[in-house]
Design a protein around this motif. Structure first.
Motif, PDB file in Angstrom:
ATOM      1  N   ARG A   9       0.853  -1.183   0.000  1.00  0.00           N
ATOM      2  CA  ARG A   9       0.000   0.000   0.000  1.00  0.00           C
ATOM      3  C   ARG A   9       0.890   1.235   0.000  1.00  0.00           C
ATOM      4  NH1 ARG A   9      -0.424   1.167   5.732  1.00  0.00           N
ATOM      5  NH2 ARG A   9       0.475  -0.599   6.832  1.00  0.00           N
ATOM      6  N   SER A  10       0.308   2.354  -0.373  1.00  0.00           N
ATOM      7  CA  SER A  10       1.049   3.615  -0.414  1.00  0.00           C
ATOM      8  C   SER A  10       0.528   4.557   0.649  1.00  0.00           C
ATOM      9  CB  SER A  10       0.891   4.289  -1.781  1.00  0.00           C
ATOM     10  OG  SER A  10       1.499   3.493  -2.766  1.00  0.00           O
ATOM     11  N   LYS A  11       1.441   5.319   1.223  1.00  0.00           N
ATOM     12  CA  LYS A  11       1.058   6.289   2.232  1.00  0.00           C
ATOM     13  C   LYS A  11       2.086   7.422   2.227  1.00  0.00           C
ATOM     14  CE  LYS A  11      -0.386   6.368   7.072  1.00  0.00           C
ATOM     15  NZ  LYS A  11      -0.517   5.533   8.289  1.00  0.00           N
ATOM     16  N   LEU A  12       1.635   8.623   1.942  1.00  0.00           N
ATOM     17  CA  LEU A  12       2.468   9.826   1.978  1.00  0.00           C
ATOM     18  C   LEU A  12       3.769   9.665   1.199  1.00  0.00           C
ATOM     19  CD1 LEU A  12       1.913  10.771   5.733  1.00  0.00           C
ATOM     20  CD2 LEU A  12       0.786  11.771   3.732  1.00  0.00           C
ATOM     21  N   GLY A  13       3.666   9.113  -0.004  1.00  0.00           N
ATOM     22  CA  GLY A  13       4.833   8.981  -0.870  1.00  0.00           C
ATOM     23  C   GLY A  13       5.724   7.794  -0.561  1.00  0.00           C
ATOM     24  N   CYS A  14       5.316   6.964   0.369  1.00  0.00           N
ATOM     25  CA  CYS A  14       6.085   5.762   0.715  1.00  0.00           C
ATOM     26  C   CYS A  14       5.300   4.523   0.305  1.00  0.00           C
ATOM     27  CB  CYS A  14       6.340   5.705   2.230  1.00  0.00           C
ATOM     28  SG  CYS A  14       7.343   7.056   2.853  1.00  0.00           S
ATOM     29  N   THR A  15       6.025   3.462   0.007  1.00  0.00           N
ATOM     30  CA  THR A  15       5.392   2.169  -0.226  1.00  0.00           C
ATOM     31  C   THR A  15       5.541   1.361   1.053  1.00  0.00           C
ATOM     32  OG1 THR A  15       5.927   2.218  -2.580  1.00  0.00           O
ATOM     33  CG2 THR A  15       5.426   0.066  -1.614  1.00  0.00           C
ATOM     34  N   ILE A  16       4.413   0.913   1.589  1.00  0.00           N
ATOM     35  CA  ILE A  16       4.406   0.105   2.804  1.00  0.00           C
ATOM     36  C   ILE A  16       4.237  -1.349   2.382  1.00  0.00           C
ATOM     37  CG2 ILE A  16       3.388  -0.251   5.088  1.00  0.00           C
ATOM     38  CD1 ILE A  16       4.164   2.691   4.642  1.00  0.00           C
ATOM     39  N   LEU A  17       5.111  -2.214   2.864  1.00  0.00           N
ATOM     40  CA  LEU A  17       4.984  -3.648   2.644  1.00  0.00           C
ATOM     41  C   LEU A  17       4.615  -4.289   3.972  1.00  0.00           C
ATOM     42  CD1 LEU A  17       8.196  -4.362   0.503  1.00  0.00           C
ATOM     43  CD2 LEU A  17       5.880  -3.810  -0.303  1.00  0.00           C
ATOM     44  N   ASP A  18       3.411  -4.819   4.045  1.00  0.00           N
ATOM     45  CA  ASP A  18       2.960  -5.528   5.242  1.00  0.00           C
ATOM     46  C   ASP A  18       3.280  -7.002   5.052  1.00  0.00           C
ATOM     47  OD1 ASP A  18       1.626  -3.297   6.579  1.00  0.00           O
ATOM     48  OD2 ASP A  18       0.157  -3.424   4.968  1.00  0.00           O
ATOM     49  N   LEU A  44      11.263   4.073  -4.148  1.00  0.00           N
ATOM     50  CA  LEU A  44      12.450   3.799  -3.335  1.00  0.00           C
ATOM     51  C   LEU A  44      12.307   4.223  -1.877  1.00  0.00           C
ATOM     52  CD1 LEU A  44      15.022   4.964  -6.015  1.00  0.00           C
ATOM     53  CD2 LEU A  44      14.320   2.616  -5.500  1.00  0.00           C
ATOM     54  N   ARG A  45      11.141   4.682  -1.499  1.00  0.00           N
ATOM     55  CA  ARG A  45      10.873   5.000  -0.094  1.00  0.00           C
ATOM     56  C   ARG A  45      10.029   3.862   0.453  1.00  0.00           C
ATOM     57  NH1 ARG A  45       9.897  11.412   0.141  1.00  0.00           N
ATOM     58  NH2 ARG A  45       8.792  10.733   2.001  1.00  0.00           N
ATOM     59  N   ILE A  46      10.724   2.856   0.986  1.00  0.00           N
ATOM     60  CA  ILE A  46      10.086   1.586   1.334  1.00  0.00           C
ATOM     61  C   ILE A  46      10.054   1.417   2.852  1.00  0.00           C
ATOM     62  CG2 ILE A  46      10.203  -0.917   1.064  1.00  0.00           C
ATOM     63  CD1 ILE A  46      11.872  -0.311  -1.566  1.00  0.00           C
ATOM     64  N   VAL A  47       8.872   1.140   3.362  1.00  0.00           N
ATOM     65  CA  VAL A  47       8.691   0.826   4.782  1.00  0.00           C
ATOM     66  C   VAL A  47       8.190  -0.615   4.854  1.00  0.00           C
ATOM     67  CG1 VAL A  47       7.452   1.384   6.907  1.00  0.00           C
ATOM     68  CG2 VAL A  47       8.146   3.238   5.347  1.00  0.00           C
ATOM     69  N   VAL A  48       8.900  -1.448   5.602  1.00  0.00           N
ATOM     70  CA  VAL A  48       8.494  -2.844   5.752  1.00  0.00           C
ATOM     71  C   VAL A  48       7.905  -3.007   7.149  1.00  0.00           C
ATOM     72  CG1 VAL A  48       9.196  -5.256   5.636  1.00  0.00           C
ATOM     73  CG2 VAL A  48      10.334  -3.555   4.186  1.00  0.00           C
ATOM     74  N   ASN A  49       6.624  -3.357   7.183  1.00  0.00           N
ATOM     75  CA  ASN A  49       5.883  -3.523   8.438  1.00  0.00           C
ATOM     76  C   ASN A  49       5.896  -5.005   8.815  1.00  0.00           C
ATOM     77  OD1 ASN A  49       3.988  -3.788  10.459  1.00  0.00           O
ATOM     78  ND2 ASN A  49       2.488  -2.450   9.497  1.00  0.00           N
ATOM     79  N   PHE A  50       6.539  -5.317   9.932  1.00  0.00           N
ATOM     80  CA  PHE A  50       6.685  -6.696  10.396  1.00  0.00           C
ATOM     81  C   PHE A  50       5.611  -7.100  11.401  1.00  0.00           C
ATOM     82  CE2 PHE A  50      10.798  -5.677   8.734  1.00  0.00           C
ATOM     83  CZ  PHE A  50      11.376  -6.871   8.353  1.00  0.00           C
ATOM     84  N   ASP A  51       4.594  -6.285  11.561  1.00  0.00           N
ATOM     85  CA  ASP A  51       3.600  -6.507  12.610  1.00  0.00           C
ATOM     86  C   ASP A  51       3.012  -7.917  12.602  1.00  0.00           C
ATOM     87  OD1 ASP A  51       1.969  -5.623  14.805  1.00  0.00           O
ATOM     88  OD2 ASP A  51       0.298  -5.513  13.397  1.00  0.00           O
TER      89      ASP A  51
END
Length: 116
Positions: A9-18, A44-51
């Motif tokens: 998903r995308s949020k504020l210009g970042c790609t979030i990977l759950d 290239l602004r990648i956030v990986v969510n390990f929840d």
């Protein structure tokens, strides 16, 4: 059989990977394919969510090591969030906190991108 899934998903210009399930030798190729695609599309602004990640093996760690330099050389970064203690301990044991931003939650990671 191991279960593993990646929701993008995308949020504020970042790609979030759950990430959800178990990231190991059998499932690491799925994460690799997603990261390759993001780099190719210059996301290239990648956030990986390990929840929701229950387990990570060395093969999963290897995927992060393989792509961090590619992402950073293009001006981006990969930030890691929401790790449970068991998953964090694996990253910590291998010295990842010195290489990656490992943050409590994704909003903190997005803020770091916004301020960089």
């Amino acid at each position: 059989m191991n279960t593993f899934s990646i929701n993008q998903r995308s949020k504020l210009g970042c790609t979030i990977l759950d990430l959800q399930g178990e990231l190991d030798a059998h499932t690491a190729s799925e994460l690799e394919a997603v990261l390759q695609d993001l780099i190719a599309r210059e996301n290239l602004r990648i956030v990986v969510n390990f929840d929701q990640l229950d387990y990570i093996a060395s093969a999963g760690l290897g995927v992060f090591m393989a792509y961090i330099e590619d992402v950073r050389s293009e001006g981006g970064d990969i930030k890691l969030t929401n790790m449970n203690k068991k998953v964090y301990n694996v990253f910590d044991l291998l010295g990842f906190p010195a290489l990656y931003d490992i943050l409590d939650d994704e909003s903190e990671a997005i803020d770091k991108f916004s301020n960089s």
